[in-house]
Design an enzyme around this catalytic site. Structure first.
Site, PDB file in Angstrom:
ATOM      1  N   ASP A  32      41.395  51.832 -57.288  1.00 19.67           N
ATOM      2  CA  ASP A  32      40.464  50.690 -57.201  1.00 19.67           C
ATOM      3  C   ASP A  32      39.292  50.923 -58.156  1.00 19.67           C
ATOM      4  OD1 ASP A  32      39.326  48.270 -56.573  1.00 19.67           O
ATOM      5  OD2 ASP A  32      38.849  48.777 -54.493  1.00 19.67           O
ATOM      6  N   HIS A  82      46.155  50.043 -58.958  1.00 17.21           N
ATOM      7  CA  HIS A  82      44.981  49.211 -58.651  1.00 17.21           C
ATOM      8  C   HIS A  82      43.812  49.587 -59.559  1.00 17.21           C
ATOM      9  CE1 HIS A  82      42.702  47.095 -55.147  1.00 17.21           C
ATOM     10  NE2 HIS A  82      42.022  46.977 -56.276  1.00 17.21           N
TER      11      HIS A  82
HETATM   12 ZN   LIG Z   1      40.169  44.784 -53.096  1.00 18.58          ZN
END
Ligand SMILES: [Zn+2]
Length: 425
Positions: free
Chosen positions: A303, A56
């Site tokens: 992320d 991610h």
């Molecule tokens: Zn997200």
């Protein structure tokens, strides 16, 4: 082809051993090795892990090259010990066609520091209305297997069902950003006592949990693979635990920041702590750590979300959500889990490689395995500086924090991408 001789590395923290990297693989492994003409790397006291894999990552190219590019993000990744990253689809244009995913894939190859595996959008333009060309992206040179509208939730259950059915044919996976949009309109932070005190609109845990509950049932019904992005609440961990016990094909990730930071950070009104899903409570952090240890949560994913200064250094309400992550992920996880090297290798390399279908990554460091690995000084402590990171953006929530573990070297197919803590391109 270069030859590398690594002297005295402790694989997963074990006894010191030498490794010869040749022709892209680990050619020899044992004590007292020699290799004529090799680049010698002194790994005395360093721990060797399989190269980390991030499922991610936001690389921002195409579209926001002022925040990050595939090249600068690749540098940050290599410095963080990564040999592969999966690039999220919320670029501009959106990665919803074979053309865009091939462009990102090519840019990754040109940068040559990590393998950049594009993620394809689930819906056209991330609009949540019509399915994107999933098959064309899967068949493209980028060989997409992970699809996500990340940043947005695929909130329409019929569309989510169809996406799951579609990717089942080629063992793809839908990575869901679980956020019921009707429950988070105008949300600025976690809904709880702190949001009430600060007068900010809350993002309730149930907005995440209700989508995960729905999606595990859809995945079970279809028999397809679901991956849950950035799990952030104790309730989500519990739902995933139950789903796994039922045999649902679900995997889940947690970010380093959700393992460490809580919603009280918002009291500073410093937008560096604004992130989606938001930082939660101490009880959530405890449950996430427990889930990561017991395998309910399969992986740590960064992320990594770089933002240009004008999108982040402004009032809380106007700031974009997201934090940098690639260069600090391993230190934060080391801080949280301690030196459980095999567990770290599983959660940050093997499992993410399996989920993403990256066959050349996440291998144990044995003779014949691809020479994708990283060397860490577990005793070094360093202080994070926002402007000292390789990312084009500076939105790290860890600035000023002293963290354990320094990445000394990283190798991609036997070629050093980082040596002595310095990126080689
Ligand atoms: Zn997200």
């Amino acid at each position: 082809m270069s030859v590398v001789l690594i002297k005295g590395a402790r694989i997963l923290g074990g006894d010191p051993v030498d490794l010869v990297l040749r022709d892209g693989v680990i050619a020899e492994l044992g004590p007292g090795l020699r290799a004529d003409g090799a680049t010698v790397v002194d790994a005395d006291g360093l721990v060797a892990l399989p190269g980390l894999v991030d499922l991610h990552t936001h690389l921002r190219e195409p579209g926001r090259e002022d925040a990050e590019t595939v090249y600068t993000g690749s540098r940050a990744a290599a410095l963080g010990g990564y040999t592969a990253v999966c690039a999220m689809a919320n670029t501009s244009p959106v990665a919803d066609t074979a053309g865009v995913v091939e462009q990102v894939y090519r840019l990754g190859q040109e940068a040559g520091l990590v393998d950049v595996q594009p993620i394809g959008a689930v819906t056209i333009g991330l609009a949540g209305e019509r399915l994107a060309e999933l098959g064309a992206m899967a068949d493209s040179a980028a060989r997409v297997r992970v699809f996500s509208d990340d940043g947005h939730c695929v909130s329409d259950p019929r569309l989510m069902r169809r996406a799951l059915e579609y990717v089942k044919a080629f063992d793809g996976v839908i990575a869901q950003h679980a956020e019921e949009p009707r429950l988070t309109e105008g949300a600025q932070m976690h809904e709880g006592e702190v949001s009430a005190r600060l007068g900010l609109t809350g993002w309730p845990a149930v907005a995440e949990e209700s989508i995960i509950a729905r999606d595990v049932l859809l995945a079970e019904h279809v028999g397809a693979r679901l991956h849950v992005c950035h799990v952030s609440t104790a309730g989500s961990v519990e739902i995933i635990r139950v789903a796994k016990a039922r045999g649902v094909r679900v995997t889940a990730e947690v970010t380093p920041h959700h393992l460490l930071l809580t919603h009280t950070r918002a009291e500073s009104y410093d937008p560096v702590y604004k992130v989606n899903p938001p930082l939660r409570t101490d009880a959530d952090v405890t449950a996430l750590r427990e889930g990561l240890r017991d395998g309910t949560i399969d992986i740590v994913a960064t992320d990594h979300a770089p933002h240009a200064a004008e999108d982040k250094e402004c009032e809380w309400a106007y700031a974009r959500p997201g934090m940098l992550g690639l260069e600090t992920a391993l230190p934060i996880v080391l801080d949280v889990l301690g030196d459980q090297w095999d567990l770290i290798a599983e959660r940050m390399s093997r499992a993410p490689a399996r989920i993403a279908g990256l066959d050349n990554h996440g291998h144990d460091l044995k003779v014949g395995a691809p020479a994708n690995l990283t060397l860490i000084d577990p005793t070094a402590r360093w202080t994070v500086e926002a402007t000292g990171l390789a990312s084009l953006s500076h939105n790290t929530p860890y600035a000023g924090m002293t963290v354990p573990g320094r990445i000394v070297a990283t190798f991609l197919r036997g070629v050093p991408t980082v040596l002595d803590g310095k990126v080689q391109k």
